[in-house]
Design a protein around this motif. Sequence first.
Motif, PDB file in Angstrom:
ATOM      1  N   ASP A  57       0.818  -1.207   0.000  1.00  0.00           N
ATOM      2  CA  ASP A  57       0.000   0.000   0.000  1.00  0.00           C
ATOM      3  C   ASP A  57       0.855   1.261   0.000  1.00  0.00           C
ATOM      4  O   ASP A  57       0.524   2.248  -0.670  1.00  0.00           O
ATOM      5  CB  ASP A  57      -0.930  -0.001   1.210  1.00  0.00           C
ATOM      6  N   LYS A  58       1.964   1.233   0.729  1.00  0.00           N
ATOM      7  CA  LYS A  58       2.848   2.400   0.757  1.00  0.00           C
ATOM      8  C   LYS A  58       3.538   2.605  -0.587  1.00  0.00           C
ATOM      9  O   LYS A  58       3.736   3.743  -1.028  1.00  0.00           O
ATOM     10  CB  LYS A  58       3.875   2.254   1.872  1.00  0.00           C
ATOM     11  N   VAL A  59       3.908   1.515  -1.231  1.00  0.00           N
ATOM     12  CA  VAL A  59       4.553   1.633  -2.543  1.00  0.00           C
ATOM     13  C   VAL A  59       3.572   2.206  -3.567  1.00  0.00           C
ATOM     14  O   VAL A  59       3.917   3.107  -4.340  1.00  0.00           O
ATOM     15  CB  VAL A  59       5.098   0.270  -2.995  1.00  0.00           C
ATOM     16  N   ILE A  60       2.359   1.700  -3.576  1.00  0.00           N
ATOM     17  CA  ILE A  60       1.348   2.211  -4.503  1.00  0.00           C
ATOM     18  C   ILE A  60       1.044   3.675  -4.206  1.00  0.00           C
ATOM     19  O   ILE A  60       0.894   4.498  -5.126  1.00  0.00           O
ATOM     20  CB  ILE A  60       0.077   1.350  -4.463  1.00  0.00           C
ATOM     21  N   ALA A  61       0.965   4.027  -2.930  1.00  0.00           N
ATOM     22  CA  ALA A  61       0.716   5.425  -2.561  1.00  0.00           C
ATOM     23  C   ALA A  61       1.841   6.328  -3.057  1.00  0.00           C
ATOM     24  O   ALA A  61       1.589   7.457  -3.512  1.00  0.00           O
ATOM     25  CB  ALA A  61       0.554   5.551  -1.046  1.00  0.00           C
ATOM     26  N   ALA A  62       3.084   5.843  -2.986  1.00  0.00           N
ATOM     27  CA  ALA A  62       4.213   6.625  -3.479  1.00  0.00           C
ATOM     28  C   ALA A  62       4.115   6.839  -4.983  1.00  0.00           C
ATOM     29  O   ALA A  62       4.421   7.933  -5.494  1.00  0.00           O
ATOM     30  CB  ALA A  62       5.522   5.930  -3.123  1.00  0.00           C
ATOM     31  N   TYR A  63       3.700   5.816  -5.709  1.00  0.00           N
ATOM     32  CA  TYR A  63       3.523   5.920  -7.161  1.00  0.00           C
ATOM     33  C   TYR A  63       2.457   6.965  -7.492  1.00  0.00           C
ATOM     34  O   TYR A  63       2.671   7.856  -8.336  1.00  0.00           O
ATOM     35  CB  TYR A  63       3.119   4.552  -7.705  1.00  0.00           C
ATOM     36  N   GLU A  64       1.329   6.872  -6.826  1.00  0.00           N
ATOM     37  CA  GLU A  64       0.236   7.810  -7.101  1.00  0.00           C
ATOM     38  C   GLU A  64       0.610   9.229  -6.684  1.00  0.00           C
ATOM     39  O   GLU A  64       0.243  10.202  -7.357  1.00  0.00           O
ATOM     40  CB  GLU A  64      -1.023   7.339  -6.387  1.00  0.00           C
ATOM     41  N   ARG A  65       1.354   9.360  -5.598  1.00  0.00           N
ATOM     42  CA  ARG A  65       1.810  10.678  -5.155  1.00  0.00           C
ATOM     43  C   ARG A  65       2.759  11.287  -6.184  1.00  0.00           C
ATOM     44  O   ARG A  65       2.701  12.492  -6.468  1.00  0.00           O
ATOM     45  CB  ARG A  65       2.487  10.549  -3.797  1.00  0.00           C
ATOM     46  N   HIS A  66       3.625  10.453  -6.742  1.00  0.00           N
ATOM     47  CA  HIS A  66       4.563  10.945  -7.759  1.00  0.00           C
ATOM     48  C   HIS A  66       3.816  11.468  -8.981  1.00  0.00           C
ATOM     49  O   HIS A  66       4.117  12.564  -9.480  1.00  0.00           O
ATOM     50  CB  HIS A  66       5.515   9.820  -8.171  1.00  0.00           C
ATOM     51  N   LEU A  67       2.856  10.718  -9.462  1.00  0.00           N
ATOM     52  CA  LEU A  67       2.071  11.169 -10.610  1.00  0.00           C
ATOM     53  C   LEU A  67       1.400  12.501 -10.309  1.00  0.00           C
ATOM     54  O   LEU A  67       1.412  13.421 -11.145  1.00  0.00           O
ATOM     55  CB  LEU A  67       1.009  10.126 -10.976  1.00  0.00           C
ATOM     56  N   ALA A  68       0.820  12.617  -9.130  1.00  0.00           N
ATOM     57  CA  ALA A  68       0.121  13.846  -8.763  1.00  0.00           C
ATOM     58  C   ALA A  68       1.071  15.037  -8.689  1.00  0.00           C
ATOM     59  O   ALA A  68       0.721  16.148  -9.109  1.00  0.00           O
ATOM     60  CB  ALA A  68      -0.604  13.652  -7.423  1.00  0.00           C
ATOM     61  N   GLU A  69       2.284  14.819  -8.179  1.00  0.00           N
ATOM     62  CA  GLU A  69       3.245  15.912  -8.057  1.00  0.00           C
ATOM     63  C   GLU A  69       3.679  16.425  -9.430  1.00  0.00           C
ATOM     64  O   GLU A  69       3.790  17.638  -9.644  1.00  0.00           O
ATOM     65  CB  GLU A  69       4.453  15.442  -7.255  1.00  0.00           C
ATOM     66  N   VAL A  70       3.931  15.496 -10.347  1.00  0.00           N
ATOM     67  CA  VAL A  70       4.332  15.927 -11.689  1.00  0.00           C
ATOM     68  C   VAL A  70       3.189  16.682 -12.355  1.00  0.00           C
ATOM     69  O   VAL A  70       3.384  17.772 -12.935  1.00  0.00           O
ATOM     70  CB  VAL A  70       4.766  14.721 -12.545  1.00  0.00           C
TER      71      VAL A  70
END
Length: 223
Positions: free
Chosen positions: A157-170
């Motif tokens: 869950d933390k890894v997926i959250a990091a992926y989604e957070r990265h997309l949102a930041e870009v």
Amino acid sequence: MGLRVVGAGLPRTGTTSLKKALERLLGAPCYHMRELFGRPDDAAVWRDACAGAMPDWQRFLAGYAAGVDWPVSWFWRELSAEYPDALVLLSRRESAERWYQSMDRTVLEGARRLTSGNFDGARPPMGAHLTPEQAGAMQGMIGALFGGAFDDPHDRDKVIAAYERHLAEVRATVPAHRLLEWQPADGWEPLCAALDLPIPDEPFPHENTTADMRARISDINSP
């Protein structure tokens, strides 16, 4: 030359295919993690950049027209500022779950070994040809990237959250006129439209499948 494309996508988002495609379109090299096979001294530069000591990007990346995958995409903010006319290419998978499935069986295996400190019986990450200094720099670079991206590579869950957070930041940072979101099924068309280039009369490359990468991981970790 300068970069015309700054990749902002995480690993396992079609970046090896993008490397080959962009080299075909731009007629010049694209920097990718695989470049370190031929340029192992670069690992120390990337390691130091992860610690805040940025290189002279124009000099360091001279001769490259694009860059995708880690370590380039870790520095998407710095590189998009250094090359203000470059397209920012956010590669992604069709879903976070599909991305995680690919990462879990490939890249994250290395992250878990790094965080556990378990290198027994394994050759250095880029192969036995590295000097001790190069191997140390490589491990330092990879450790910094994984540690910065994922709080816990064992926690799905933390890894997926990091992926989604990265997309949102870009998405929130890059102006719409500079940003192209792309996934492997999109092929040539969006890239060519964004770069104002003709579509090649050939299939889009599909490189580095999960099976391919697992085979390489197995070879690297053989005693």
